[in-house]
Structure formats: C-alpha cells, structure tokens
Scaffold this motif. Sequence first.
Motif, PDB file in Angstrom:
ATOM      1  N   LYS A  75      88.504  -0.604  61.860  1.00 23.38           N
ATOM      2  CA  LYS A  75      87.955   0.657  61.373  1.00 23.38           C
ATOM      3  C   LYS A  75      87.351   1.462  62.518  1.00 23.38           C
ATOM      4  O   LYS A  75      87.498   2.693  62.578  1.00 23.38           O
ATOM      5  CB  LYS A  75      86.901   0.406  60.296  1.00 23.38           C
ATOM      6  CG  LYS A  75      86.330   1.704  59.737  1.00 23.38           C
ATOM      7  CD  LYS A  75      85.500   1.492  58.492  1.00 23.38           C
ATOM      8  CE  LYS A  75      85.043   2.824  57.925  1.00 23.38           C
ATOM      9  NZ  LYS A  75      84.313   2.689  56.667  1.00 23.38           N
ATOM     10  N   LEU A  76      86.668   0.786  63.417  1.00 28.53           N
ATOM     11  CA  LEU A  76      86.094   1.451  64.582  1.00 28.53           C
ATOM     12  C   LEU A  76      87.186   2.150  65.387  1.00 28.53           C
ATOM     13  O   LEU A  76      87.032   3.299  65.822  1.00 28.53           O
ATOM     14  CB  LEU A  76      85.363   0.424  65.449  1.00 28.53           C
ATOM     15  CG  LEU A  76      84.724   0.919  66.743  1.00 28.53           C
ATOM     16  CD1 LEU A  76      83.661   1.971  66.454  1.00 28.53           C
ATOM     17  CD2 LEU A  76      84.119  -0.251  67.519  1.00 28.53           C
TER      18      LEU A  76
ATOM     19  N   ASP B 249      76.360  -0.282  55.158  1.00 29.39           N
ATOM     20  CA  ASP B 249      77.216  -0.952  56.125  1.00 29.39           C
ATOM     21  C   ASP B 249      78.293   0.024  56.586  1.00 29.39           C
ATOM     22  O   ASP B 249      78.831   0.798  55.781  1.00 29.39           O
ATOM     23  CB  ASP B 249      77.861  -2.180  55.489  1.00 29.39           C
ATOM     24  CG  ASP B 249      78.554  -3.063  56.507  1.00 29.39           C
ATOM     25  OD1 ASP B 249      79.606  -2.633  57.039  1.00 29.39           O
ATOM     26  OD2 ASP B 249      78.078  -4.171  56.756  1.00 29.39           O
TER      27      ASP B 249
ATOM     28  N   MET C 108      81.265  -0.378  57.213  1.00 29.30           N
ATOM     29  CA  MET C 108      82.539  -0.571  56.520  1.00 29.30           C
ATOM     30  C   MET C 108      82.619   0.230  55.227  1.00 29.30           C
ATOM     31  O   MET C 108      83.699   0.535  54.736  1.00 29.30           O
ATOM     32  CB  MET C 108      82.757  -2.053  56.228  1.00 29.30           C
ATOM     33  CG  MET C 108      83.019  -2.895  57.472  1.00 29.30           C
ATOM     34  SD  MET C 108      84.534  -2.426  58.339  1.00 29.30           S
ATOM     35  CE  MET C 108      85.762  -3.100  57.218  1.00 29.30           C
TER      36      MET C 108
ATOM     37  N   HIS D 180      84.634  -7.985  63.116  1.00 30.74           N
ATOM     38  CA  HIS D 180      85.075  -7.650  61.758  1.00 30.74           C
ATOM     39  C   HIS D 180      85.252  -6.138  61.558  1.00 30.74           C
ATOM     40  O   HIS D 180      85.891  -5.710  60.604  1.00 30.74           O
ATOM     41  CB  HIS D 180      84.077  -8.177  60.730  1.00 30.74           C
ATOM     42  CG  HIS D 180      83.975  -9.675  60.694  1.00 30.74           C
ATOM     43  ND1 HIS D 180      85.089 -10.490  60.620  1.00 30.74           N
ATOM     44  CD2 HIS D 180      82.895 -10.506  60.732  1.00 30.74           C
ATOM     45  CE1 HIS D 180      84.702 -11.759  60.600  1.00 30.74           C
ATOM     46  NE2 HIS D 180      83.381 -11.795  60.679  1.00 30.74           N
ATOM     47  N   TYR D 181      84.680  -5.354  62.458  1.00 24.39           N
ATOM     48  CA  TYR D 181      84.673  -3.897  62.306  1.00 24.39           C
ATOM     49  C   TYR D 181      85.659  -3.189  63.236  1.00 24.39           C
ATOM     50  O   TYR D 181      85.757  -1.966  63.197  1.00 24.39           O
ATOM     51  CB  TYR D 181      83.270  -3.363  62.610  1.00 24.39           C
ATOM     52  CG  TYR D 181      82.184  -3.891  61.720  1.00 24.39           C
ATOM     53  CD1 TYR D 181      81.738  -3.166  60.612  1.00 24.39           C
ATOM     54  CD2 TYR D 181      81.573  -5.125  61.980  1.00 24.39           C
ATOM     55  CE1 TYR D 181      80.730  -3.645  59.794  1.00 24.39           C
ATOM     56  CE2 TYR D 181      80.561  -5.613  61.170  1.00 24.39           C
ATOM     57  CZ  TYR D 181      80.144  -4.872  60.075  1.00 24.39           C
ATOM     58  OH  TYR D 181      79.140  -5.356  59.266  1.00 24.39           O
TER      59      TYR D 181
END
Length: 245
Positions: A173-174, A146, A148, A169-170
């Motif tokens: 971090k993206l 994943d 993450m 949800h990402y």
Amino acid sequence: MFKEGDYILIVYGDKRFLKRLSKGFSLNVKDAVLKFEDVVGKEEGSKVGDFYLFRPTVEEIILYGFKRKTQIIYPKDAFYIAYTLGLDKSKRVLEFGTGSGALTTVLSLLGGEVWTFEASENFYKLALSNWEAFGLCKEVKHFNMDFMQAELEEEFFDAAFVDVREPWHYLEKLHKVLKKGARCGFLLPTTNQVSTLLKNLQGLFSDVTVLEILHRYYKTNPDRLRPEDRMVAHTGYLIFCRKIT
C-alpha cells in the motif's frame, strides 16, 4: 521580553528546565530560587542569580516538554530524517506511527503538507495534547486510524516515514500511494526487524541504506575537555529507500 504564558528554557549549570511562566511560578534548585516576578519583563539571555533565561528551540521543546508513553524519535534522528527525505515546503509527506508527535513536529516545520496516522487512541490523544500545549502542527492532517484503513489516491505523496513494529505488512500500500522515485524511511529498534524489512523491500524499493546516529556531548570545561560520562547512543536503526516501478 518574557511575559505570562510564555514557555522558557531555564539553564542552571548543566541542568535545563522547560517551564511555562504563570503566576505563582517558582523553581527551586539546590539553594537557589527563581520566581515569577524574577522572570516577567526580562529579555532572552538574561541572568537572574545563577539562572539563565532563554526561549526554547523546537529540539528543546521535544526533549524537555513533550510528554511520552514510549520512546520518541529523538531530534538527532528526526532532523536527519527530514533532510534525507529531501523535504521542502512543496512536498506532501506521509507518516504513520505518530506516537507522541515528535517527528511530526519536525516534518511539519520543514515539509509542506503532512498527513499522519496513529492506530492507538492513547498515542493519538497524547500527540494532540503535545501539539496543542506548544502551538505546533496546526496545519497537520492527523488521523486516529491504521494506515491500512485509509482511503488514499495512488501516487499522492512525495515522501514517507514509517514508525511501526512490522512495517513490511504495509509495503504494497505504501508503494501505491508514493510518487515514482519517492524517498521513504523507517525506524526499527532491532537488527532482526531490519533484516525482515530488507527482504520485503525487494521488488518495490531500491537504493536502500541502513544506518544509526550516535550523539556524544563533551564537558565544556576548557581546561579539562573530555566526553560526557554518558551519551545517547543507539536509539534505533534508520532505513531509507526509493520507490521503483
């Protein structure tokens, strides 16, 4: 000339077949038969009976050759994605949600260094199998994890494309791993998913666009030119944006 081991696109009327040329090869369509010895040594564009022989393009390899366990990103979307992300050989590209590896193939041909992440072991192995079968994506950095879980430098990628069910949800971090002003794209199948993504993009990404690409072929009879009875219409919504600071 075609030789044993080559992949060949065989056209018979409106039918297309992608086959690997091996001893014992035989293709039967209606009452017509095409055999190994009919093809070996022939040049591209040759006609054998009512069969025409061509070398497949990347688009045809993806459409007729790739195995899949879920809907692929179709070439009509994939090449537009690469164009809109502004890819060239100097760009490092992030992808997560590899799937069958269709989009990865296009990104690797048009972009520079490609990093792709797939959480599902089944999909990951399928993508590797597709690439190996056609000698593609040899330089791609691929990971069965994943996104993450990945340890990555900040501001490392020039562009990114995301094909997962809940991409919101990402986003934090993206945002961290993309360079300032970098373009990012998403593929989502439903409008409610798009709405949720749009709400979550605020404050992290701007210059947002949403679109879909419809692809309609026409019957090629010059005396009765008209659209085909079926078309590849909605395959997904494309969302593009840029990182802001």
